[in-house]
Scaffold this motif. Structure first.
Motif, short mmCIF file in Angstrom:
data_model
loop_
_atom_site.label_atom_id
_atom_site.label_comp_id
_atom_site.label_asym_id
_atom_site.label_seq_id
_atom_site.Cartn_x
_atom_site.Cartn_y
_atom_site.Cartn_z
N ALA A 199 0.86 -1.20 0.00
CA ALA A 199 0.00 0.00 0.00
C ALA A 199 0.89 1.24 0.00
O ALA A 199 0.66 2.19 -0.75
CB ALA A 199 -0.91 -0.01 1.23
N GLY A 200 1.93 1.21 0.83
CA GLY A 200 2.86 2.34 0.89
C GLY A 200 3.52 2.60 -0.45
O GLY A 200 3.62 3.75 -0.89
N HIS A 201 3.96 1.52 -1.12
CA HIS A 201 4.59 1.69 -2.44
C HIS A 201 3.62 2.34 -3.42
O HIS A 201 4.00 3.22 -4.20
CB HIS A 201 5.03 0.35 -3.02
N GLY B 146 14.07 11.95 -11.54
CA GLY B 146 14.49 11.98 -10.13
C GLY B 146 13.49 11.41 -9.14
O GLY B 146 13.83 10.49 -8.39
N PRO B 147 12.25 11.93 -9.09
CA PRO B 147 11.30 11.45 -8.08
C PRO B 147 11.01 9.94 -8.20
O PRO B 147 10.82 9.26 -7.18
CB PRO B 147 10.04 12.28 -8.35
N VAL C 206 15.42 -2.74 -9.47
CA VAL C 206 16.76 -2.31 -9.07
C VAL C 206 17.36 -1.35 -10.13
O VAL C 206 17.83 -0.27 -9.78
CB VAL C 206 17.68 -3.51 -8.75
N PRO C 207 17.29 -1.69 -11.42
CA PRO C 207 17.81 -0.73 -12.41
C PRO C 207 16.99 0.58 -12.47
O PRO C 207 17.53 1.62 -12.85
CB PRO C 207 17.68 -1.47 -13.75
N LEU C 208 15.71 0.51 -12.05
CA LEU C 208 14.90 1.74 -12.07
C LEU C 208 15.34 2.74 -11.00
O LEU C 208 14.94 3.90 -11.03
CB LEU C 208 13.41 1.41 -11.90
N GLN C 209 16.19 2.30 -10.07
CA GLN C 209 16.79 3.27 -9.13
C GLN C 209 17.66 4.26 -9.89
O GLN C 209 17.96 5.34 -9.39
CB GLN C 209 17.65 2.55 -8.08
N ILE D 217 14.37 3.45 -4.55
CA ILE D 217 15.39 3.04 -3.59
C ILE D 217 14.74 2.40 -2.36
O ILE D 217 15.08 1.31 -1.95
CB ILE D 217 16.29 4.25 -3.19
N ARG D 218 13.75 3.10 -1.83
CA ARG D 218 13.05 2.55 -0.67
C ARG D 218 12.24 1.30 -1.05
O ARG D 218 12.21 0.31 -0.32
CB ARG D 218 12.12 3.62 -0.11
#
Ligand code: ACO
Length: 312
Positions: free
Chosen positions: A75-77, A144-145, A136-139, A151-152
């Protein structure tokens, strides 16, 4: 021909400088990001449903707490991603309305049912495992946002992946035969749909070329699918299970696993809304919004009353 603004924009991308919300960007870059981030957010939200199915039937209190924590993370994501999407000027209510009316896509994987407890392990291991390989590559994505949100999200997904694998390992090491059979059954049903999460083959992926040039995507769909298979098969062997693919074989020359043909017809049917659970998933989401309407109305009425009291 690129105008001067677009040329400067592409130069920033080429130099790995992030694009931020208030920077100039081509309309089509903005549109592509709104499409991908909204689909990603919807996937997190709809992705809670197959797991919600098992909260009341988790075998122990510890498993129930883990499952609830994982669902809350998702839900947070979703909320985090909707916020990233809003920085591009998109309207959250409008995008959610597109989901509810069947006009927006979300990940195909969440249109499959979760039939036994081992599915909670297999979803964590395979589905969140595939999500990590993709995210992981989308980090390092150029916006930017979105990149910072990833990352989180990746940290939490990697906890999900491990807790899922641990459920399966526990069932395989300490379970009775019926429980071991449940693990193999869950893998049999979820293996191919997990591979489909990476999207169509590169030859059939209309958005890849432009998204790679803009560094929204950092790898192609097929590259990431191969990476997922290569890292998952040793884990599968440790479990003592198999995947339902007679063509799966280590290829010494390529240094990768070869694998069988994906049933793309099934993939496109699910995208069209004809998967086993598409209708049920959207109906559940629509009901959730409807059932919560009185809470939103009461909150607004309360806020209005407070305001009047303060004004008096
Ligand atoms: N399920 C549903 N739709 C999909 C899937 C899938 N597994 N794979 C591709 N599609 C859709 C694309 O969204 C695109 O739709 P559209 O152009 O009509 O909007 C169409 O199929 C063609 O595919 P591509 O050209 O390859 O699309 P794209 O470049 O967007 O790549 C991908 C697809 C890899 C999924 C990309 O959008 C992405 O990396 N998204 C972010 C990650 C994400 O959304 N993960 C969700 C699942 S993980 C989780 O929530 C736990």
């Amino acid at each position: 021909e690129m105008g001067p603004e677009e040329k400067a924009f592409q130069e920033k991308i080429d130099a790995e400088i992030k694009i931020e919300a208030k920077n100039w960007m081509p309309d089509s870059y903005r549109k592509t990001l709104i499409r991908q981030i909204s689909q990603h957010a919807h996937s997190e939200i709809v992705g809670m449903l197959p797991e919600g199915n098992w909260v009341t039937r988790a075998p122990t209190l510890k498993r129930k707490l883990q499952l609830m924590a994982k669902i809350q993370d998702e839900a947070g994501h979703g909320l985090y991603l909707y916020s990233a999407m809003e920085t591009l000027g998109a309207d959250r209510d409008e995008e959610i309305e597109k989901l509810h009316s069947g006009r927006a896509k979300y990940s195909s994987i969440f249109n499959y049912p979760t039939l036994n407890w081992a599915d909670m392990g297999a979803v964590g291991w395979l589905v969140d495992g595939a999500a990590i390989v993709n995210q992981v590559p989308l980090q390092r994505t150029s916006y930017g946002p979105y990149s910072r949100a990833m990352i989180r999200v990746c940290k939490e997904e990697s906890f999900h992946q491990r807790q899922g694998y641990e459920i399966l390992l526990h069932m395989m090491r300490h379970g009775i035969q019926a429980q071991k059979d449940m693990v193999q059954d869950a893998i049999n049903r979820l293996w191919w749909p997990s591979l489909m999460m990476f999207g169509p083959s590169d030859a059939e992926s209309p958005n890849s070329a432009q998204s790679l040039a803009w560094k929204i995507k950092r790898h192609t769909n097929d590259e990431l699918r191969q990476r997922f298979i290569d890292q998952t098969i040793p884990q599968l062997e440790l479990l003592g299970c198999t995947v339902p693919d007679p063509d799966l074989k280590w290829n010494e020359e390529r240094g990768h696993y070869d694998f069988g043909e994906i049933q793309w017809e099934e993939f496109y049917e699910v995208l069209k809304g004809n998967g086993p659970c598409n209708r049920e998933r959207l109906e559940t989401r629509r009901n959730a919004i409807q059932d919560g309407a009185w809470v939103r109305e009461a909150a607004v009425a309360h806020a209005n009353k407070k305001q009047k009291q303060q004004a008096a």
